[in-house]
Scaffold this motif. Structure first.
Motif, PDB file in Angstrom:
ATOM      1  N   GLY A 145       0.928  -1.384  -0.109  1.00 55.57           N
ATOM      2  CA  GLY A 145      -0.009  -0.048   0.022  1.00 55.57           C
ATOM      3  C   GLY A 145       0.823   1.263  -0.108  1.00 55.57           C
ATOM      4  O   GLY A 145       0.408   2.368   0.282  1.00 55.57           O
ATOM      5  N   ARG A 146       2.066   1.070  -0.399  1.00 54.32           N
ATOM      6  CA  ARG A 146       3.037   2.478  -0.253  1.00 54.32           C
ATOM      7  C   ARG A 146       2.746   3.341  -1.281  1.00 54.32           C
ATOM      8  O   ARG A 146       2.974   4.695  -0.951  1.00 54.32           O
ATOM      9  CB  ARG A 146       4.454   1.681  -0.652  1.00 54.32           C
ATOM     10  CG  ARG A 146       4.693   1.108  -1.890  1.00 54.32           C
ATOM     11  CD  ARG A 146       5.972   0.564  -2.223  1.00 54.32           C
ATOM     12  NE  ARG A 146       6.169  -0.197  -3.435  1.00 54.32           N
ATOM     13  CZ  ARG A 146       5.599  -1.347  -3.863  1.00 54.32           C
ATOM     14  NH1 ARG A 146       5.129  -2.040  -2.513  1.00 54.32           N
ATOM     15  NH2 ARG A 146       5.508  -1.953  -4.934  1.00 54.32           N
ATOM     16  N   GLU A 147       2.056   3.062  -2.167  1.00 52.51           N
ATOM     17  CA  GLU A 147       1.524   4.102  -3.267  1.00 52.51           C
ATOM     18  C   GLU A 147       0.422   5.088  -2.488  1.00 52.51           C
ATOM     19  O   GLU A 147      -0.073   6.436  -3.069  1.00 52.51           O
ATOM     20  CB  GLU A 147       0.747   3.903  -4.353  1.00 52.51           C
ATOM     21  CG  GLU A 147       1.727   2.926  -5.403  1.00 52.51           C
ATOM     22  CD  GLU A 147       1.825   1.345  -4.993  1.00 52.51           C
ATOM     23  OE1 GLU A 147       1.129   1.081  -3.980  1.00 52.51           O
ATOM     24  OE2 GLU A 147       2.435   0.678  -5.863  1.00 52.51           O
ATOM     25  N   TYR A 148      -0.224   4.687  -1.459  1.00 45.25           N
ATOM     26  CA  TYR A 148      -1.554   5.262  -0.911  1.00 45.25           C
ATOM     27  C   TYR A 148      -1.299   6.031   0.297  1.00 45.25           C
ATOM     28  O   TYR A 148      -2.077   6.278   0.928  1.00 45.25           O
ATOM     29  CB  TYR A 148      -2.665   4.354  -0.763  1.00 45.25           C
ATOM     30  CG  TYR A 148      -3.164   3.469  -1.896  1.00 45.25           C
ATOM     31  CD1 TYR A 148      -3.858   4.045  -2.856  1.00 45.25           C
ATOM     32  CD2 TYR A 148      -2.640   2.241  -2.351  1.00 45.25           C
ATOM     33  CE1 TYR A 148      -4.303   3.559  -3.984  1.00 45.25           C
ATOM     34  CE2 TYR A 148      -2.941   1.682  -3.506  1.00 45.25           C
ATOM     35  CZ  TYR A 148      -3.777   2.265  -4.424  1.00 45.25           C
ATOM     36  OH  TYR A 148      -4.223   1.851  -5.388  1.00 45.25           O
ATOM     37  N   SER A 188      -1.219   9.760  -6.966  1.00 48.15           N
ATOM     38  CA  SER A 188      -2.184   8.828  -6.189  1.00 48.15           C
ATOM     39  C   SER A 188      -3.194   9.657  -5.356  1.00 48.15           C
ATOM     40  O   SER A 188      -4.107   9.405  -5.236  1.00 48.15           O
ATOM     41  CB  SER A 188      -1.641   7.668  -5.528  1.00 48.15           C
ATOM     42  OG  SER A 188      -2.152   7.336  -4.539  1.00 48.15           O
ATOM     43  N   ALA A 189      -2.642  10.707  -4.692  1.00 44.10           N
ATOM     44  CA  ALA A 189      -3.552  11.322  -3.551  1.00 44.10           C
ATOM     45  C   ALA A 189      -4.090  12.666  -4.636  1.00 44.10           C
ATOM     46  O   ALA A 189      -5.281  13.105  -3.957  1.00 44.10           O
ATOM     47  CB  ALA A 189      -2.582  12.287  -2.716  1.00 44.10           C
ATOM     48  N   ASN A 223      -5.169   5.304  -9.208  1.00 42.53           N
ATOM     49  CA  ASN A 223      -6.022   6.422  -8.904  1.00 42.53           C
ATOM     50  C   ASN A 223      -6.984   6.767 -10.057  1.00 42.53           C
ATOM     51  O   ASN A 223      -6.430   7.861 -10.780  1.00 42.53           O
ATOM     52  CB  ASN A 223      -5.131   7.510  -8.392  1.00 42.53           C
ATOM     53  CG  ASN A 223      -5.923   8.605  -8.307  1.00 42.53           C
ATOM     54  OD1 ASN A 223      -7.203   8.767  -8.187  1.00 42.53           O
ATOM     55  ND2 ASN A 223      -5.433   9.903  -8.061  1.00 42.53           N
ATOM     56  N   PRO A 224      -8.161   6.209 -10.339  1.00 42.97           N
ATOM     57  CA  PRO A 224      -9.008   6.317 -11.548  1.00 42.97           C
ATOM     58  C   PRO A 224      -9.396   7.920 -11.374  1.00 42.97           C
ATOM     59  O   PRO A 224      -9.767   8.273 -12.503  1.00 42.97           O
ATOM     60  CB  PRO A 224     -10.099   5.553 -11.340  1.00 42.97           C
ATOM     61  CG  PRO A 224     -10.090   4.738 -10.076  1.00 42.97           C
ATOM     62  CD  PRO A 224      -8.551   5.018  -9.674  1.00 42.97           C
ATOM     63  N   ASP A 225      -9.331   8.452 -10.099  1.00 36.19           N
ATOM     64  CA  ASP A 225      -9.668   9.959 -10.452  1.00 36.19           C
ATOM     65  C   ASP A 225      -8.849  10.905 -10.896  1.00 36.19           C
ATOM     66  O   ASP A 225      -8.946  12.178 -11.034  1.00 36.19           O
ATOM     67  CB  ASP A 225     -10.116  10.516  -8.808  1.00 36.19           C
ATOM     68  CG  ASP A 225     -11.331   9.642  -8.431  1.00 36.19           C
ATOM     69  OD1 ASP A 225     -11.912   9.012  -9.079  1.00 36.19           O
ATOM     70  OD2 ASP A 225     -11.139   9.542  -6.964  1.00 36.19           O
ATOM     71  N   LEU A 226      -7.580  10.500 -10.999  1.00 36.14           N
ATOM     72  CA  LEU A 226      -6.667  11.372 -11.509  1.00 36.14           C
ATOM     73  C   LEU A 226      -6.865  12.082 -13.072  1.00 36.14           C
ATOM     74  O   LEU A 226      -7.182  11.226 -13.849  1.00 36.14           O
ATOM     75  CB  LEU A 226      -5.257  10.511 -11.732  1.00 36.14           C
ATOM     76  CG  LEU A 226      -4.067  11.630 -12.048  1.00 36.14           C
ATOM     77  CD1 LEU A 226      -3.746  12.808 -11.020  1.00 36.14           C
ATOM     78  CD2 LEU A 226      -2.819  10.904 -12.099  1.00 36.14           C
TER      79      LEU A 226
END
Ligand SMILES: Nc1ncnc2c1ncn2[C@@H]1O[C@H](COP(=O)(O)OP(=O)(O)OP(=O)(O)O)[C@@H](O)[C@H]1O
Ligand SMILES: [Mg+2]
Length: 250
Positions: free
Chosen positions: A99-102, A135-136, A169-172
């Motif tokens: 989960g390091r990307e989040y 990702s954020a 991150n599909p919202d990006l």
């Protein structure tokens, strides 16, 4: 709530200058803005006078304290979560973490009700810190230095954005690229403009071109924003235009 990342793995293209100017302007328009320094060079933090902050984004990412404790007020509406060069340990120590990307995304959740914009400065690499920023974020802007070879690597950052969108991150949304240190008298820069339009499509090249302006270099050495230091400079004018464009797109 908007989370904007300013990213490009190429160094010296104007990421930090943009974060500082755009955040300052949004805050002066009454928006509550939090800047986050995700570059271990800590140029954003130092440029705002934070040379040795006691609480930093790395402390937050390593779960030492909540993000609220690392927020520093620059003025009423403008806040910064600073870093120091020790942030570089994040990429090394989290390399095999699940989960390091989040990690950053999760830490920002508690800030979201407290501000209108979070603006992320990223380092000149496509490593784990940049991936955490993408990702954020829900929007990413890419500054391009208007010089020879500046388009080398643009394809790479665009591919990374697409991969993060597909897998993490599909919202990006890639909201656009813009030229910095632009000199319209140079034939080269006109050719570059055409090349970028071919690569990303005309509508994704922002209309604002940030001109070369020394006041943009001087302001952070005095711990000031461009609007405080030289409000009538071309730098201040161009970043005002850019901020208007960003607000329209977000
Ligand atoms: N439009 C401009 N005119 C003149 N100087 C500029 C302009 N934009 C940026 N600079 C200067 O160029 C240098 C690089 O800019 P900046 O630090 O914003 O780039 P960066 O992409 O954040 O770099 P890095 O990848 O190292 O973090 C700085 O010294 C900055 O003051
Ligand atoms: Mg920078």
């Amino acid at each position: 709530m908007n989370v904007l990342a300013i990213s490009n793995q190429k160094g010296g293209v104007g990421k930090t200058t943009s974060v500082s100017a755009v955040a300052d302007l949004l805050s002066s328009k009454g928006k509550r803005v939090v800047m986050i320094d995700l570059d271990p060079q800590a140029n954003l933090s130092k440029g705002l006078g934070l040379e040795a902050p006691s609480h930093t984004i790395q402390g937050v990412l390593f779960d030492e304290y909540p993000i609220e404790e690392a927020v520093v007020a620059i003025n009423d509406n403008l806040l910064l979560v600073p870093c120091t060069k020790a942030l570089a340990n994040f990429e090394i120590e989290m390399l095999n973490e699940i989960g390091r990307e989040y990690i950053l995304k999760n830490k920002l959740v508690s800030l979201k009700d407290q501000c209108d914009y979070i603006i992320l400065d990223s380092p000149p690499s496509l490593g784990l810190l940049t991936i955490n920023a993408l990702s954020a974020a829900n929007s990413v802007y890419v500054p391009i230095h208007a010089q020879k070879y500046s388009l080398d690597g643009l394809q790479e950052v665009l591919e990374t954005i697409n991969k993060v969108k597909e897998f993490i991150n599909p919202d990006l949304q890639f909201k656009g690229a813009y030229f910095n240190q632009y000199d319209s008298r140079k034939l080269l820069t006109r050719a570059l403009t055409d090349e970028v339009k071919d690569m990303i499509g005309e509508e994704l090249l922002l209309k604002t071109f940030i001109r070369v302006n020394v006041a943009l270099q001087e302001a952070p050495t005095l711990g000031k924003s461009i609007f405080e230091y030289a409000p009538d400079s071309n730098g201040a004018k161009d970043f005002s235009k850019l901020t208007e464009e960003i607000m329209l797109r977000n």
